[in-house]
Write a protein that holds these residues in place. Structure first.
Motif, PDB file in Angstrom:
ATOM      1  N   UNK A  33       0.839  -1.203   0.000  1.00 48.90           N
ATOM      2  CA  UNK A  33       0.000   0.000   0.000  1.00 48.90           C
ATOM      3  C   UNK A  33       0.874   1.253   0.000  1.00 48.90           C
ATOM      4  N   UNK A  34       1.914   1.271   0.832  1.00 47.93           N
ATOM      5  CA  UNK A  34       2.815   2.431   0.871  1.00 47.93           C
ATOM      6  C   UNK A  34       3.517   2.637  -0.461  1.00 47.93           C
ATOM      7  N   UNK A  35       3.985   1.557  -1.079  1.00 47.31           N
ATOM      8  CA  UNK A  35       4.660   1.668  -2.378  1.00 47.31           C
ATOM      9  C   UNK A  35       3.718   2.217  -3.441  1.00 47.31           C
ATOM     10  N   UNK A  36       2.468   1.738  -3.442  1.00 47.63           N
ATOM     11  CA  UNK A  36       1.497   2.219  -4.423  1.00 47.63           C
ATOM     12  C   UNK A  36       1.138   3.685  -4.183  1.00 47.63           C
ATOM     13  N   UNK A  37       1.043   4.090  -2.917  1.00 48.00           N
ATOM     14  CA  UNK A  37       0.741   5.487  -2.621  1.00 48.00           C
ATOM     15  C   UNK A  37       1.899   6.400  -3.029  1.00 48.00           C
ATOM     16  N   UNK A  38       3.125   5.936  -2.840  1.00 55.75           N
ATOM     17  CA  UNK A  38       4.287   6.709  -3.297  1.00 55.75           C
ATOM     18  C   UNK A  38       4.263   6.836  -4.816  1.00 55.75           C
ATOM     19  N   UNK A  39       3.993   5.729  -5.492  1.00 48.74           N
ATOM     20  CA  UNK A  39       3.923   5.740  -6.968  1.00 48.74           C
ATOM     21  C   UNK A  39       2.813   6.676  -7.442  1.00 48.74           C
ATOM     22  N   UNK A  40       1.680   6.645  -6.753  1.00 48.03           N
ATOM     23  CA  UNK A  40       0.563   7.517  -7.106  1.00 48.03           C
ATOM     24  C   UNK A  40       0.956   8.986  -6.958  1.00 48.03           C
ATOM     25  N   UNK A  86      -5.319  -0.556  -8.260  1.00 48.36           N
ATOM     26  CA  UNK A  86      -4.495  -1.490  -7.494  1.00 48.36           C
ATOM     27  C   UNK A  86      -4.587  -1.193  -6.005  1.00 48.36           C
ATOM     28  N   UNK A  87      -4.677   0.084  -5.639  1.00 46.14           N
ATOM     29  CA  UNK A  87      -4.848   0.444  -4.228  1.00 46.14           C
ATOM     30  C   UNK A  87      -6.219   0.001  -3.720  1.00 46.14           C
ATOM     31  N   UNK A  88      -7.235   0.173  -4.550  1.00 48.01           N
ATOM     32  CA  UNK A  88      -8.591  -0.210  -4.140  1.00 48.01           C
ATOM     33  C   UNK A  88      -8.726  -1.718  -3.970  1.00 48.01           C
ATOM     34  N   UNK A  89      -7.952  -2.475  -4.716  1.00 48.51           N
ATOM     35  CA  UNK A  89      -7.990  -3.942  -4.645  1.00 48.51           C
ATOM     36  C   UNK A  89      -6.626  -4.460  -4.173  1.00 48.51           C
ATOM     37  N   UNK A  90      -6.241  -4.025  -2.991  1.00 54.32           N
ATOM     38  CA  UNK A  90      -4.903  -4.316  -2.471  1.00 54.32           C
ATOM     39  C   UNK A  90      -4.705  -5.809  -2.242  1.00 54.32           C
ATOM     40  N   UNK A  91      -5.767  -6.532  -1.895  1.00 56.58           N
ATOM     41  CA  UNK A  91      -5.634  -7.982  -1.687  1.00 56.58           C
ATOM     42  C   UNK A  91      -5.252  -8.679  -2.993  1.00 56.58           C
ATOM     43  N   UNK A  92      -5.934  -8.302  -4.065  1.00 50.65           N
ATOM     44  CA  UNK A  92      -5.609  -8.870  -5.383  1.00 50.65           C
ATOM     45  C   UNK A  92      -4.177  -8.524  -5.768  1.00 50.65           C
ATOM     46  N   UNK A  93      -3.761  -7.303  -5.441  1.00 51.75           N
ATOM     47  CA  UNK A  93      -2.399  -6.855  -5.749  1.00 51.75           C
ATOM     48  C   UNK A  93      -1.372  -7.682  -4.969  1.00 51.75           C
TER      49      UNK A  93
END
Length: 175
Positions: free
Chosen positions: A61-68, A164-171
């Motif tokens: 989640x942190x990595x995706x938020x940084x990327x966002x 991907x953030x919204x579906x973090x489990x799938x990610x």
């Protein structure tokens, strides 16, 4: 294992003897000792797995938020650059005749005012100063369609990251 007993031998005593001479009576505990808050804690396998999964999800989640955040910054500057070049702000007399950098920044800021509602964050002085660093070669080679395509591509990447953030489990499973 097939065991044949002699006639007259008690099967109960034989079973007890077999257990005594094998590891069948050794108890196995699926608990493990981990350090939590600087103290040893005995946890079961499920608890260790749950903690590992939660930690992995938090990291992803942190990595995706940084990327966002990075993608949003790229989109912001690409949009600013496009407006700066397409609206020919660099050609304004007030910009070209500005007595100092503060006056030039103030003029650009005023010209960007109608577009500020579309940006993901407030435009700062540093953003405007970065616009001033665009090389003339970049302005001359500016291709409006390529810039629009780049903005669409950035927006698609942002949408993908939000999904991907919204579906973090799938990610996490995919990761």
């Amino acid at each position: 294992i097939l065991v044949h007993l002699q006639p007259g031998t008690s099967s109960d005593k034989a079973i007890d003897a077999l257990y005594a001479f094998t590891d069948c009576e050794v108890s196995i505990s699926p608990n493990c000792c981990v350090i939590s808050d600087n103290k040893p804690v005995f946890l079961g396998v499920s608890d260790v797995l749950r903690h590992s999964v939660d930690t992995t999800l938090a990291i992803l989640r942190n990595e995706l938020e940084i990327r966002l955040g990075e993608l949003r910054e790229q989109l912001l500057f690409a949009s600013l650059e496009r407006i700066f070049i397409e609206q020919r702000i660099y050609k304004d007399d007030a910009y070209e005749q500005a007595p100092d950098i503060d006056a030039a920044v103030a003029h650009i800021d005023s010209r960007l005012e109608p577009y500020k509602g579309a940006f993901v964050r407030e435009i700062t002085r540093d953003d405007i100063l970065r616009l001033l660093e665009i090389k003339m070669k970049r302005i001359l080679r500016f291709n409006s369609q390529a810039a629009a395509d780049a903005l669409v591509a950035l927006q698609a990447k942002i949408d993908d990251t939000l999904d991907r953030l919204a579906h973090i489990d799938r990610e996490a499973v995919r990761w």
